[in-house]
Design an enzyme around this catalytic site. Structure first.
Site, PDB file in Angstrom:
ATOM      1  N   GLY A   1       0.764  -1.222  -0.080  1.00 17.92           N
ATOM      2  CA  GLY A   1       0.027   0.180   0.041  1.00 17.92           C
ATOM      3  C   GLY A   1       0.906   1.435   0.022  1.00 17.92           C
ATOM      4  O   GLY A   1       1.973   1.206   0.409  1.00 17.92           O
ATOM      5  N   CYS A   2       0.194   2.361  -0.224  1.00 25.77           N
ATOM      6  CA  CYS A   2       1.166   3.599  -0.536  1.00 25.77           C
ATOM      7  C   CYS A   2       1.627   4.106   0.778  1.00 25.77           C
ATOM      8  O   CYS A   2       2.616   4.705   1.034  1.00 25.77           O
ATOM      9  CB  CYS A   2       0.130   4.748  -1.324  1.00 25.77           C
ATOM     10  SG  CYS A   2      -1.386   4.818  -0.602  1.00 25.77           S
ATOM     11  N   TYR A   3       0.586   3.938   2.017  1.00 26.05           N
ATOM     12  CA  TYR A   3       1.153   4.593   3.160  1.00 26.05           C
ATOM     13  C   TYR A   3       2.178   3.405   3.740  1.00 26.05           C
ATOM     14  O   TYR A   3       3.244   4.125   4.197  1.00 26.05           O
ATOM     15  CB  TYR A   3      -0.242   4.426   4.184  1.00 26.05           C
ATOM     16  CG  TYR A   3      -0.991   5.793   4.252  1.00 26.05           C
ATOM     17  CD1 TYR A   3      -0.711   6.977   3.944  1.00 26.05           C
ATOM     18  CD2 TYR A   3      -2.435   5.532   3.686  1.00 26.05           C
ATOM     19  CE1 TYR A   3      -1.752   8.208   4.023  1.00 26.05           C
ATOM     20  CE2 TYR A   3      -3.421   6.623   3.566  1.00 26.05           C
ATOM     21  CZ  TYR A   3      -2.907   7.944   3.636  1.00 26.05           C
ATOM     22  OH  TYR A   3      -3.769   8.891   3.599  1.00 26.05           O
TER      23      TYR A   3
ATOM     24  N   GLY B   1       5.792   4.514   2.395  1.00 22.90           N
ATOM     25  CA  GLY B   1       6.353   5.569   3.022  1.00 22.90           C
ATOM     26  C   GLY B   1       6.797   5.337   4.406  1.00 22.90           C
ATOM     27  O   GLY B   1       7.842   5.625   4.885  1.00 22.90           O
TER      28      GLY B   1
END
Lengths: 350, 350, 350, 350
Positions: free
Chosen positions: D149-151, D154
């Protein structure tokens, strides 16, 4: 021509503005040239990737003076640019100038609009106006090319087919909308986020410096009288992009306003640009977003059938087709490379 | 007239859109009326402050049907609005309609543009077009007022002085730029943040529904032939605001293009609007930001002296002077209250 | 107290920044005071409505020096503010200072953080920290009030009920997100539209000047040890608004982590602020948009039940509750007026 | 492996969302693969360049069913993705799944968070979590990779060096800020421009679906107890980008808080990622803008020396390193190509 790793060595004068840094970004994609020298007074001594973290691959130092290169772009402000370019041309270096210095052929008009004495008037005659699609052959032969302004690029590409075909009158209105990067990287209250955001306004109502470019090039397309152009730019709360909405009267003896008129205009435009790699006639009115970061110009021509008025809308990225991208397109021609080389990116969406 | 706490009881039909909620926000400032009933199918049963947290003082329940009020605003979509209004007028309730239903006097034209059968054509004759500054007396006498569209409000206020003075020709271009709230609160891919942000585009090139309003009202200002209006709206990445840039030819027999021409146009505008509380002639081209949240219209008229073309720019907040604010201005007149009552807010800047 | 038209005469020192112009905007709504003198070096001699077109009703001239008033706000930068205020206090004028000069009671800490010698240290003792909800009585008695910083306002209102109730530990993280207007009206590359838009970043990681305010006031709420506060501000591409997301550990001996814990925290907050006109406990995590232009603080407290961590989010408009609005709230108390007078606006949405 | 023009034939399942169209954009730069089949129910039958004008070079038709390819990406929603992928794996096609279906190894946890029965639980065991920098070898061997996932991308890249070095405790807070494209291309009132612009808010406070990914992968880095992670995402008014600000306590027995501590943390991070092409340790806190459109992750680790708290900030483009770019990075490994192939773009700035 001397080469580094088999590549043409390219310099960017004043890499620290938006046009300069955009040149560095786009040239990264070019397989046959290599940026080997960049200048910028304010950042001299730093690495390019430290000044511009988005150019993470580029560890070149920013210098005070241009190094030994085979080709140069100048992204200096007007007047300073001509002054820097003159000795380069003298020394035999081919140059694309992104400033306004060599765009206006009439010296007096240049000096009136820019309120400065031209530092290199002798070069005016030999520097073609580098709107590539319209002056391709002259660009190919030139050693100095005057890269067009961002607004004129959008407006002229939008209007050229209709004007050259003689289907519109000389009364022309260009209502243009530009993102804030068009104002450059210098600070100013009007470009402060809190001032520019959530607002739109017109400016330059007493005459914007891009008007003489537009008029000069439109006049060159016509056999007839000087066109009567009103050009009103607007500042839009976005970073990149220019939308030019242009209005003119249809000459009904040249294009009767019957049921086919809109389709004919569309076909005229498609034919005019059918071989152009960077101009696309759009089926729907274009969004500037569809050119974000690339060299395309999207054009939608139509007729307001209720009034017989011709309306054409064009969208470009002001920093690419309106500046750095077109400069590279011109460089490709000047260096005898394929015109599209290094300029094949999709736009970034959303 | 029955009152609550000495105030006129006001209802808002369909409070859940942007025009409806803006009515509720602005009426909060009004000292002589009180919103006592609001409707909205999707939110029926909830408190207004729960649906719209910005209306924190407003604990009124949203209802399915309008309660007992002395005055009503309808913020329903077209057709639904006329249908809801007809029985209210019948029952003697004065109404301002924010929809388009009663703006176009010609029934056939309404039905052609809106592609619907008009639910209450009998009321068309008696409902003045509520551009307050131009139709004040008719509004004062009316029991039903058709509140103008947001684009026509900006365009007509910008053009009226020049048109009525007869200094411009009938060829008129309105290039308008609107924030996204003008599209309403309904979702749609074009209004998705990731699509609308960092982009600008034209739309409605085949004819926007606000065109017949503009043409109808301009025609009424003229003695002469039908004006020839091209109207091109653009969607701008901002929430509120409309900038209308309007172009027409100066009739030089009426206004010679000498050194005084620009000053004369400016004076003409200042005179025309000198007693208007909500119209200001600006010394500089206006930013929409300067009207954010309030009922002002800022206008900057000038002449492009190179071409003899008249250019006038107006700025409004599309939800206030372009919708809810003007509706309240009309209500004030209809109720015999001072026209500015409750509408005295500064804009919110920055 | 002398009055003009029966109103208290109010002055704004340095009206030309965002806090100063916001004071002028909000005071327009106040029925009992009237702005009669405004100063601002850069704009001296101009009318306020010419400098700030959004203040269209306000024809007051901007002056170099403050005129004869009954109450003054200073919106000067730190150090300059204390210097200007000292003689006013001496002369018996009540003042709210929007700068940081009187917020930090410990002189050495002030001078270390602000790297300047304090121009009026004698006044430090008598100037309460004007977070109205927490220091109401002291404000009421003061002749000089130190208006809190924007970040501390959001963070302290969010944390106070939990800290005062003793349900959280002293390890506190404040992750705050601010719109660009918080940086003031001075230009700077970081606030250039093209730089700030479409980007988010943290700043002040080595210590932001609002940290000592937060720590000082939290310490005052505790009987115990100095709280251990990490405060990281972020710049958000929006004009107004601060969202403060605060984290702390639940002390489970004070608040057992059972099924009722979240409801108990909610009830604790509702009780704490039940009589506060400008603080609302929200049923959903708040959007800063819901406070756009008004004096509200919206707070949503909850517990991350998986980790037993307390999380509280607050939203304010940095220029209103975080500056000018709270300053007026304090003025109302100092003048013996109802605290909410002139501050009753809905937020502007959308 | 069959090839077209010597290139690997690649398919994109569900090209019509933001992850799918971003795959098409980025794969344009890849010299060794060619997109030869794209699917998307809503756009089936149209040319890709008509659906997405920014993909102007791409005349491929959108199909209802995937054609004959050598490698596939699935950008379908969860559950639908696993269902579509299972037969492809069965048929021997290597796949990167951009949905969440194969990220969470614990079947029960997946089904609890996503509230759906897993369509292909047998594949869970063999599908590595494709955070390339941390699981490179497993990705290289896999036939099915679960793209993170994107979160989590990061957050995990930001935290990994500190966690693996054992210098921080298990109490971790991730305060993340995402642009609106992270919500996908589906419409919704919260993503309407007029609602999302000029606002910031937290969401998912009761548990966001990316939390179990973060916890699972952090736990795998530790020998010790389950980390105690609080993850709060925020919606930011920008199109692309995620900034993750992460907080943890320094274990002072592992890293004494002396004058060298900050430099040591910086060196630890530089060492950890010294060979990583797409991770850069930044000298200043990063802006998301510096990753706009490219596959970089910029990380800035530091210590709040006043409190002994570790703070690390990372910036990525949620659609590139947070989705399509990392998916291509994984594909490169799976196909035995250089990991950086086709992913060498500068970011687009400004």
């Amino acid at each position: 021509m001397a080469k580094t790793n088999g590549r043409v060595r390219v310099g960017i004068i004043n890499v620290t503005g938006y046009a300069g840094s955009e040149l560095a970004r786009l040239l990264h994609f070019h397989p046959e040239v290599q940026v080997t020298s960049v200048t910028g007074r304010s950042a001299a001594g730093k690495k390019l990737s430290d000044v511009f973290p988005h150019l993470w691959q580029q560890d070149l130092p920013v210098e005070a003076e241009l190094g030994d290169v085979d080709f140069a772009f100048s992204a200096l402000p007007h007047a300073a640019s001509a002054e820097a370019i003159a000795p380069l041309i003298e020394a035999g270096l081919p140059v694309v100038d992104i400033s306004a210095d060599f765009r206006i052929h009439d010296l007096a008009e240049y000096e009136a609009w820019y309120n400065v004495k031209h530092p290199a008037p002798d070069l005016l005659e030999e520097s073609p106006y580098g709107l590539t699609e319209l002056n391709r052959e002259a660009v190919r032969e030139a050693r100095l090319v005057a890269n067009p302004g961002c607004y004129p690029t959008g407006a002229l590409l939008a209007l050229a087919p209709a004007v050259k075909a003689g289907i519109v009158g000389a009364d022309i209105i260009v209502d243009a909308k530009s993102g804030v990067s068009g104002a450059g990287r210098s600070v100013g209250l009007a470009y402060h986020y809190a001032e520019a955001n959530e607002s739109v306004g017109a400016y330059g109502l007493d005459g914007h410096r891009h008007l003489p470019e537009i008029t000069q090039e439109l006049a060159a397309m016509w056999g007839g009288p000087q066109p009567r152009v009103t050009f009103i730019p607007h500042l839009i709360p976005m970073t990149r992009g220019i939308l030019a909405t242009c209005y003119a009267d249809i000459l009904t003896d040249r294009l009767p306003l019957n049921d086919n008129a809109k389709a004919e205009v569309m076909r005229l435009y498609e034919d005019f640009y059918c071989n152009e790699p960077f101009v696309r006639i759009a089926a729907e009115p274009p969004q500037t977003k569809y050119t974000w970061g690339n060299n395309l110009c999207l054009i939608y021509p139509t007729i307001d059938m209720r009034t017989g008025r011709f309306v054409v809308v064009s969208a470009i990225d002001n920093l690419v087709k309106g500046a750095a991208g077109q400069a590279i397109q011109n460089m490709n021609l000047m260096l005898g490379m394929p015109e599209t080389m290094g300029l094949d990116q999709p736009a970034v969406y959303p």
